[in-house]
Design a protein around this motif. Structure first.
Motif, PDB file in Angstrom:
ATOM      1  N   ALA A   1      44.063  28.925  38.950  1.00  0.00           N
ATOM      2  CA  ALA A   1      44.905  29.687  38.112  1.00  0.00           C
ATOM      3  C   ALA A   1      43.991  30.780  37.443  1.00  0.00           C
ATOM      4  O   ALA A   1      44.398  32.087  37.586  1.00  0.00           O
ATOM      5  CB  ALA A   1      45.557  28.929  36.894  1.00  0.00           C
ATOM      6  N   GLU A   2      42.779  30.461  37.101  1.00  0.00           N
ATOM      7  CA  GLU A   2      41.805  31.529  36.767  1.00  0.00           C
ATOM      8  C   GLU A   2      41.614  32.612  37.922  1.00  0.00           C
ATOM      9  O   GLU A   2      41.359  33.716  37.612  1.00  0.00           O
ATOM     10  CB  GLU A   2      40.539  30.909  36.218  1.00  0.00           C
ATOM     11  CG  GLU A   2      40.579  29.878  35.351  1.00  0.00           C
ATOM     12  CD  GLU A   2      39.283  29.115  34.930  1.00  0.00           C
ATOM     13  OE1 GLU A   2      38.537  29.244  35.545  1.00  0.00           O
ATOM     14  OE2 GLU A   2      39.352  28.595  33.668  1.00  0.00           O
ATOM     15  N   LEU A   3      41.237  32.064  39.070  1.00  0.00           N
ATOM     16  CA  LEU A   3      40.983  33.207  40.190  1.00  0.00           C
ATOM     17  C   LEU A   3      42.164  33.740  40.392  1.00  0.00           C
ATOM     18  O   LEU A   3      42.140  35.073  40.856  1.00  0.00           O
ATOM     19  CB  LEU A   3      40.806  32.352  41.383  1.00  0.00           C
ATOM     20  CG  LEU A   3      39.432  31.651  41.612  1.00  0.00           C
ATOM     21  CD1 LEU A   3      39.344  30.757  42.759  1.00  0.00           C
ATOM     22  CD2 LEU A   3      38.475  32.715  41.679  1.00  0.00           C
ATOM     23  N   ALA A   4      43.483  33.315  40.416  1.00  0.00           N
ATOM     24  CA  ALA A   4      44.735  34.263  40.433  1.00  0.00           C
ATOM     25  C   ALA A   4      45.111  35.104  39.560  1.00  0.00           C
ATOM     26  O   ALA A   4      45.216  36.510  39.924  1.00  0.00           O
ATOM     27  CB  ALA A   4      45.938  33.175  40.454  1.00  0.00           C
ATOM     28  N   GLU A   5      44.625  34.944  38.332  1.00  0.00           N
ATOM     29  CA  GLU A   5      44.615  36.042  37.145  1.00  0.00           C
ATOM     30  C   GLU A   5      43.616  36.779  37.557  1.00  0.00           C
ATOM     31  O   GLU A   5      43.948  38.319  37.370  1.00  0.00           O
ATOM     32  CB  GLU A   5      44.437  35.268  36.041  1.00  0.00           C
ATOM     33  CG  GLU A   5      44.317  36.249  34.617  1.00  0.00           C
ATOM     34  CD  GLU A   5      44.274  35.321  33.360  1.00  0.00           C
ATOM     35  OE1 GLU A   5      44.590  36.044  32.327  1.00  0.00           O
ATOM     36  OE2 GLU A   5      43.677  34.351  33.419  1.00  0.00           O
ATOM     37  N   ALA A   6      42.420  36.740  37.641  1.00  0.00           N
ATOM     38  CA  ALA A   6      41.267  37.775  38.107  1.00  0.00           C
ATOM     39  C   ALA A   6      41.589  38.493  39.062  1.00  0.00           C
ATOM     40  O   ALA A   6      41.386  39.577  39.119  1.00  0.00           O
ATOM     41  CB  ALA A   6      40.002  36.936  38.095  1.00  0.00           C
ATOM     42  N   TYR A   7      42.222  37.992  40.119  1.00  0.00           N
ATOM     43  CA  TYR A   7      42.236  38.874  41.416  1.00  0.00           C
ATOM     44  C   TYR A   7      43.900  39.245  41.511  1.00  0.00           C
ATOM     45  O   TYR A   7      43.923  39.548  42.741  1.00  0.00           O
ATOM     46  CB  TYR A   7      41.761  37.868  42.568  1.00  0.00           C
ATOM     47  CG  TYR A   7      40.206  37.879  42.705  1.00  0.00           C
ATOM     48  CD1 TYR A   7      39.419  39.025  43.161  1.00  0.00           C
ATOM     49  CD2 TYR A   7      39.588  36.679  42.114  1.00  0.00           C
ATOM     50  CE1 TYR A   7      38.138  38.807  43.246  1.00  0.00           C
ATOM     51  CE2 TYR A   7      38.183  36.865  42.418  1.00  0.00           C
ATOM     52  CZ  TYR A   7      37.514  37.679  42.671  1.00  0.00           C
ATOM     53  OH  TYR A   7      36.071  37.711  42.917  1.00  0.00           O
ATOM     54  N   ASN A   8      44.534  39.132  40.506  1.00  0.00           N
ATOM     55  CA  ASN A   8      45.829  39.856  40.555  1.00  0.00           C
ATOM     56  C   ASN A   8      46.806  39.280  41.680  1.00  0.00           C
ATOM     57  O   ASN A   8      47.713  39.869  42.057  1.00  0.00           O
ATOM     58  CB  ASN A   8      45.635  41.389  40.596  1.00  0.00           C
ATOM     59  CG  ASN A   8      46.880  41.949  40.275  1.00  0.00           C
ATOM     60  OD1 ASN A   8      47.831  41.446  39.320  1.00  0.00           O
ATOM     61  ND2 ASN A   8      47.404  43.032  41.038  1.00  0.00           N
ATOM     62  N   ASN A   9      46.570  37.932  41.648  1.00  0.00           N
ATOM     63  CA  ASN A   9      47.349  37.107  42.548  1.00  0.00           C
ATOM     64  C   ASN A   9      47.198  37.543  44.089  1.00  0.00           C
ATOM     65  O   ASN A   9      48.073  37.250  44.946  1.00  0.00           O
ATOM     66  CB  ASN A   9      48.973  37.022  42.186  1.00  0.00           C
ATOM     67  CG  ASN A   9      49.198  36.479  40.914  1.00  0.00           C
ATOM     68  OD1 ASN A   9      48.772  35.134  40.847  1.00  0.00           O
ATOM     69  ND2 ASN A   9      49.812  36.852  39.903  1.00  0.00           N
ATOM     70  N   ASP A  10      46.252  38.238  44.437  1.00  0.00           N
ATOM     71  CA  ASP A  10      46.079  38.586  45.835  1.00  0.00           C
ATOM     72  C   ASP A  10      44.702  37.799  46.428  1.00  0.00           C
ATOM     73  O   ASP A  10      43.498  38.303  46.114  1.00  0.00           O
ATOM     74  CB  ASP A  10      45.683  40.155  45.542  1.00  0.00           C
ATOM     75  CG  ASP A  10      45.615  40.699  47.201  1.00  0.00           C
ATOM     76  OD1 ASP A  10      45.687  40.069  48.247  1.00  0.00           O
ATOM     77  OD2 ASP A  10      45.445  41.732  47.423  1.00  0.00           O
ATOM     78  N   ILE A  11      44.954  36.977  47.051  1.00  0.00           N
ATOM     79  CA  ILE A  11      43.776  36.044  47.390  1.00  0.00           C
ATOM     80  C   ILE A  11      42.924  36.946  48.529  1.00  0.00           C
ATOM     81  O   ILE A  11      41.579  36.515  48.871  1.00  0.00           O
ATOM     82  CB  ILE A  11      44.174  34.753  48.054  1.00  0.00           C
ATOM     83  CG1 ILE A  11      43.253  33.715  48.185  1.00  0.00           C
ATOM     84  CG2 ILE A  11      45.042  35.164  49.660  1.00  0.00           C
ATOM     85  CD1 ILE A  11      43.551  32.444  48.849  1.00  0.00           C
ATOM     86  N   SER A  12      43.481  37.664  48.881  1.00  0.00           N
ATOM     87  CA  SER A  12      42.582  38.600  49.909  1.00  0.00           C
ATOM     88  C   SER A  12      41.589  39.288  49.274  1.00  0.00           C
ATOM     89  O   SER A  12      40.412  39.762  50.014  1.00  0.00           O
ATOM     90  CB  SER A  12      43.474  39.470  50.723  1.00  0.00           C
ATOM     91  OG  SER A  12      44.014  40.778  49.977  1.00  0.00           O
TER      92      SER A  12
END
Length: 649
Positions: free
Chosen positions: A534-545
């Protein structure tokens, strides 16, 4: 498993998902493996569909890695120049001084006599991926998402909490910095800065955050516009340039006029220290990013050089000082390469297949004992008899270290905030000092303020833990580092920016180009850690790429026994062996004629325990039971009461 398809023309097509469309990325083969090698690669590809290499029995897993390395050599070595003419030839760069047929040239030249400039100082870093996949980012791409925000969220220690790596000691952390200072160093551009936007509530104490841009090489080809090349100011060889310098002029300045080829050391009581200039800067081959860890390791291997000189002078009394120096350097460098291969690596990658595989890198699967007795049983097979002496080979791409190799060695989280120092003989606690108070010109603080000896400092490093290579484990002092050149840097932000700036692909693309499976969701990336996802998703604007290679590597689950991610490990197993296999003085002329009988025996029969015991006899008793010097040492009784408090445990 990754979705790959081998093609008969020597390319691999890697399926790439992009907005639900499929693109094919062609990875060109740089050489053609033998028939048996192709059979081995295909066999393990099939096996790994059901069982990953790290779940196989030790020896089978080691063979799996050997064939994986062949495939990585085939598809993941790329020149940073549009033409191999950049490496020079015997006409443009003639070998005028025959001395360097049997000695390392400090500029790194003439390791390969047909390509004399290959691997030398001032040549470009190579790539592990095609240059078209490593293009210079736009300004928006460079700053998205904000690198300072990424540093704050995923680098900073939460509430100052230190996460220890309990299978290693602090000596292991110092060692890898000592080695990387031999291998690579980018040039900064003093006329161009990267300015990082700061949020209104940012706690950065300076008015703004910026760092000098990496200076690109001159544009030599139109392809350099989209993918600039960057020079390595150090030699790329395993040649001890951190001690001896990366140019002949520096080496000559560092050498004394000693007729026995020794390096100068200043005596202070019972201890010997590296000499300083009038401003207190240490005189050695590479003195950037200096702290007490570099102080003790540089001094140790200067002492080792001089001990080798003594042994050579005894056996070759008629030799000149230059002859003694040249061979002592060869021996010292090879010994460091051996220690890194068979001791440091198995400590940080403590997996049965790696224990077997790294020993085999040096000795072959026939083992150390038989190799010492009978020599090489196979003239050319690195699997049977090890890489040293198997014949130097460039695998279709001129040798260099790579931008991706630099990226995976970003290991700043190994550093603790403080170091507890103890007396080596009694084990009693002497003092605890913040690491920042041992940096740059303050590196001798433990000796000056606490009366410690080198043996005391090494013992202390042996029982202190480093930090784990994971998220939220950068020490505070490295995120507000004041350097002698007047810069103030957050190395968390700098690490993210450097990868982006130099075109290192982001995490998903990084894995894709290595033919590893690519996570489709943040939760898959983190191995089911929902909070981190969830922290990664928030920081990277839900763009895993968009996830940076470093952050993704810190976030993925690690293989049991591993000190860092499998993503980083793929680059490691490729480039670690390449440093040996490309080198004429290791893979090529590995014999008593090149090293002398005395020198060759010195390398083959010495390890880190021998080096420490040779110069600091008071450590021998402590090290008797140590199986690996880079794992935590046995504590003396006087130290045990501090365990868990002072030693970062």
């Amino acid at each position: 498993m990754p979705n790959t398809l081998s093609k008969p023309n020597g390319t691999v097509s890697v399926s790439k998902a992009d907005d639900d469309k499929k693109k094919q990325v062609e990875l060109q083969s740089s050489f053609t493996p033998s028939f048996l090698e192709r059979i081995g690669v295909s066999t393990f590809h099939l096996l790994n569909k059901f069982i990953p290499w790290y779940k196989l029995p030790g020896y089978i897993g080691a063979f799996n890695l050997a064939f994986l390395r062949i495939e990585l050599r085939q598809y993941n070595l790329h020149d940073a120049y549009a033409s191999t003419q950049a490496q020079g030839n015997s006409v443009t760069d003639p070998l005028e001084d025959k001395r360097f047929l049997g000695a390392r040239h400090s500029d790194g030249k003439f390791n390969d006599l047909k390509q004399p400039k290959m691997g030398c100082a001032g040549m470009r870093f190579g790539r592990n991926f095609p240059r078209e996949a490593c293009q210079k980012p736009s300004e928006e791409e460079l700053m998205t998402p904000n690198p300072r925000m990424i540093s704050e969220k995923f680098m900073a220690r939460k509430d100052g909490k230190f996460i220890p790596a309990t299978t290693l000691n602090l000596l292991a952390a110092a060692w890898i910095q000592f080695q990387t200072h031999d291998w690579f160093f980018h040039e900064q551009d003093p006329h161009e800065k990267l300015n990082v936007p700061l949020s209104k509530d940012d706690k950065w104490l300076e008015e703004h955050m910026s760092l000098y841009a990496t200076k690109p090489d001159d544009t030599l080809d139109p392809s350099d516009i989209k993918c600039p090349g960057y020079k390595n100011l150090n030699t790329a060889w395993w040649d001890g340039s951190q001690i001896y310098g990366s140019s002949e002029s520096v080496t000559q300045k560092l050498r004394s006029c000693d007729p026995n080829g020794k390096l100068p050391l200043d005596s202070r009581g019972r201890e010997q220290f590296l000499p300083r200039d009038k401003d207190g800067n240490v005189l050695t081959g590479f003195n950037d990013n200096w702290w007490v860890g570099m102080e003790v390791l540089h001094t140790l291997f200067a002492l080792e050089h001089n001990a080798i000189c003594d042994a050579l002078r005894k056996d070759y009394p008629d030799w000149s000082g230059d002859q003694i120096f040249d061979k002592a350097r060869l021996v010292n460098c090879a010994l460091m390469a051996k220690i890194h291969t068979v001791e440091w690596t198995p400590a940080i990658l403590a997996h049965p297949a790696l224990q077997i595989g790294m020993a085999a890198n040096w000795w072959g699967i026939v083992g150390e004992t038989l190799t010492k007795i009978a020599g090489r049983l196979s003239k050319t097979s690195e699997i049977i008899s090890g890489i040293p002496g198997s014949g130097a080979e460039q695998d279709g791409a001129p040798y260099s270290l790579t931008e991706e190799f630099v990226s995976v060695y970003r290991m700043h989280s190994l550093m603790p905030e403080t170091i507890a120092f103890f007396f080596a003989t009694s084990g009693q606690h002497a003092t605890t000092i913040p690491v920042v108070d041992t940096t740059f010109t303050k590196s001798q603080t433990p000796f000056d303020t606490a009366g410690l000896s080198f043996a005391d400092v090494f013992y202390s490093f042996g029982i202190n833990y480093p930090g784990a290579i994971t998220n939220n484990n950068y020490p505070d002092f490295l995120r507000n580092l004041h350097t002698p050149d007047g810069q103030v840097r957050d190395l968390g932000t700098a690490d993210i920016l450097r990868d982006r700036e130099r075109g290192v692909p982001r995490y998903c693309e990084f894995r894709r180009m290595l033919r590893l499976s690519v996570p489709k969701t943040f939760e898959e990336l983190t191995g089911g850690n929902k909070i981190l996802a969830a922290e990664l998703a928030e920081a990277y604007n839900n763009d895993i790429s968009l996830v940076d290679a470093l952050v993704g590597s810190h976030s993925e689950p690690v293989i049991p026994g591993f000190g860092f991610s499998e993503t980083a490990f793929r680059i490691f197993i490729l480039m670690a062996s390449r440093r040996l296999k490309s080198d004429r003085f290791i893979a090529g002329e590995w014999n008593e004629k090149m090293y002398t009988k005395t020198g060759f025996k010195w390398v083959q029969n010495s390890g880190m325990k021998d080096v420490l015991g040779r110069h600091f006899p008071e450590l021998r008793e402590t090290l008797k039971g140590s199986k690996n010097v880079f794992a935590p040492w046995e504590m003396k009784e006087g130290s045990k009461k501090y365990q868990g408090v002072e030693t970062n445990a």
